[in-house]
Enzyme design. Structure first.
Site, PDB file in Angstrom:
ATOM      1  N   PHE A 298     -15.189  10.710  16.659  1.00  0.00           N
ATOM      2  CA  PHE A 298     -16.072   9.547  16.560  1.00  0.00           C
ATOM      3  C   PHE A 298     -15.192   8.312  16.586  1.00  0.00           C
ATOM      4  CE2 PHE A 298     -18.310   6.092  14.537  1.00  0.00           C
ATOM      5  CZ  PHE A 298     -19.542   6.149  15.173  1.00  0.00           C
TER       6      PHE A 298
ATOM      7  N   ASP B 235      -6.272   6.628  15.750  1.00  0.00           N
ATOM      8  CA  ASP B 235      -7.425   5.839  15.298  1.00  0.00           C
ATOM      9  C   ASP B 235      -7.485   5.956  13.776  1.00  0.00           C
ATOM     10  OD1 ASP B 235      -9.867   4.862  14.514  1.00  0.00           O
ATOM     11  OD2 ASP B 235     -11.009   5.798  16.132  1.00  0.00           O
TER      12      ASP B 235
ATOM     13  N   LYS C 228     -12.157  -1.909   9.852  1.00  0.00           N
ATOM     14  CA  LYS C 228     -12.883  -1.721   8.601  1.00  0.00           C
ATOM     15  C   LYS C 228     -12.209  -2.417   7.429  1.00  0.00           C
ATOM     16  CE  LYS C 228     -15.450   2.381  10.006  1.00  0.00           C
ATOM     17  NZ  LYS C 228     -16.689   1.669  10.323  1.00  0.00           N
TER      18      LYS C 228
END
Length: 404
Positions: free
Chosen positions: A145, A230, A259
């Site tokens: 994801f 990632d 984030k």
């Protein structure tokens, strides 16, 4: 929505009427937050064990981060990259030092960072490695994801992410997550990069076998392929180290960050790499009006300064061990498995006691916020400022709802 009180019902009704239904939120309307706690519009408090998918690693309204934001709000918020601003250079230098790299390319969202990393990898493949034009490929892992753009969902294997959004961009090769040998077998003369999450968050906090990241690093170095990590969810203190790759002493060619980099205040993401990689991008080839804005840079600099002390990494490590011990006691009593890395856990719920969504809703009723994924799993990613006693209380609430 029958559990909502009058004030919440009004807010949810407005959302239902005027918002696209791209989310299915839990039935709670949050109005305030402080530390690890939030309060809804009726005044009920909840322990936040999701942290906005790790964007709130430092909790709601951390005073040091708010101070940096307030100070910058009074000075300058946006210039675009048409001009220099006085906050971007210090932020980039500090983030590069934290990552042990030379250069930073700032963006806003995590998906933008991934898209940027893909462009950088392809440009490197053509301009440095010498891959034939338009032939570059990137190896990705099953269960990944990396975001919601059309390029990214095109290399997802989740039908809910992919269906009805094609046609998709070519150039991505799938291999099983955790299988380094499969990566080596998939590499050929057109391979520019391997793009992986060191720990797959959305998939349910899937931790790869010990040695996997080291093997990927050795293979990519030997085969002259970029390793792109990632770390948008796993990085910046969440797993007890600055980056999840640190758990195996691995330094990838490229970090994708986001984030928590924005301190829970605003979107801020970045691609971080050395000059021999990021130096392939030329003026005019990539950019963002808001990427690198002075407000985000001021907040990001404060986040990097806080991480540089190591305090939050140490808290995540110690509290994660504590949480893991408590959760392990539930295996066999409504829980079938627990996966954990630092202060981040995926908890598989026995179907006999309910779905992940049902358990999340029952926890909500008892003042604990978690989120389900893939049917039977709930995730816990508490703010790194949470207390051990608060974790104990939350696990006790989980024990109660599992017992029915």
């Amino acid at each position: 929505m029958t559990n909502l009180d009058t004030a919440s019902i009004r807010v949810v009704a407005l959302e239902d009427e005027h918002l696209a239904h791209n989310y299915h939120p839990l039935p709670v309307v949050i109005a305030r937050g402080e530390g690890a706690w939030v309060t809804d519009v009726e005044g009920k408090r909840y322990l936040d064990l999701l942290s906005a998918y790790s964007a709130l690693n430092f909790g709601h309204g951390h005073p040091a981060i708010l101070e940096a934001a307030h100070e910058q709000l009074d000075r300058l918020t946006l210039t675009s990259r048409a001009y220099h601003n006085d906050r971007l250079g210090p932020f980039a230098a500090a983030l590069a030092e934290l990552a042990g790299k030379d250069m930073v390319l700032p963006m806003n969202t995590g998906a933008e960072a991934v898209e940027t990393g893909i462009k950088v990898a392809r440009a490197w493949g053509y301009r440095v490695k010498g891959i034939a034009p338009d032939a570059a490929t990137i190896i990705v892992a099953d269960g990944n994801f990396h975001g919601r753009t059309t390029t990214i969902v095109g290399f997802s294997d989740d039908p809910q992410a992919r269906d009805d959004f094609g046609p998709f961009a070519p150039g991505f090769i799938h291999v099983p997550f955790g299988d380094a040998a499969a990566i080596e077998a998939a590499i050929d003369e057109n391979t520019a990069a391997v793009l992986i999450e060191p720990i797959q968050g959305e998939a349910g906090v899937i931790v790869p076998p010990d040695g996997y990241l080291r093997a990927v690093r050795e293979i990519t170095e030997r085969r002259r392929v970029l390793m792109i990590a990632d770390e948008i969810q796993s990085g910046l203190g969440r797993v007890g180290t600055t980056f999840a790759c640190d758990r195996e002493g691995v330094v990838p060619d490229v970090y994708l960050l986001g984030k928590a980099l924005g301190g829970g205040i605003l979107p801020l993401s970045a691609v971080v790499a050395n000059k021999d990689v990021l130096g392939v991008i030329r003026p005019g080839e990539h950019g963002s009006t808001f990427g690198g804005n002075p407000l985000a840079a001021a907040v990001g600099l404060r986040v990097v300064e806080m991480l540089a002390s190591g305090e939050f990494q140490e808290r995540a490590l110690a509290l994660g061990e504590h949480l893991g011990g408590k959760l392990a006691e539930l295996v066999g009593s409504g829980v079938t498995a627990v996966r954990r890395a630092g202060l981040w856990a995926g908890i598989d719920i026995d179907p006999a006691v309910g779905t992940g969504r049902e358990i999340a809703e029952r926890l909500l009723a008892r003042g604990v916020l978690v989120k389900d994924t893939h049917g039977q799993t709930i995730r816990m990613a508490p703010p790194l400022v949470v207390r051990a006693t608060e974790l104990d209380w939350a696990v006790e609430q989980l024990r109660v709802v599992l017992a029915g």
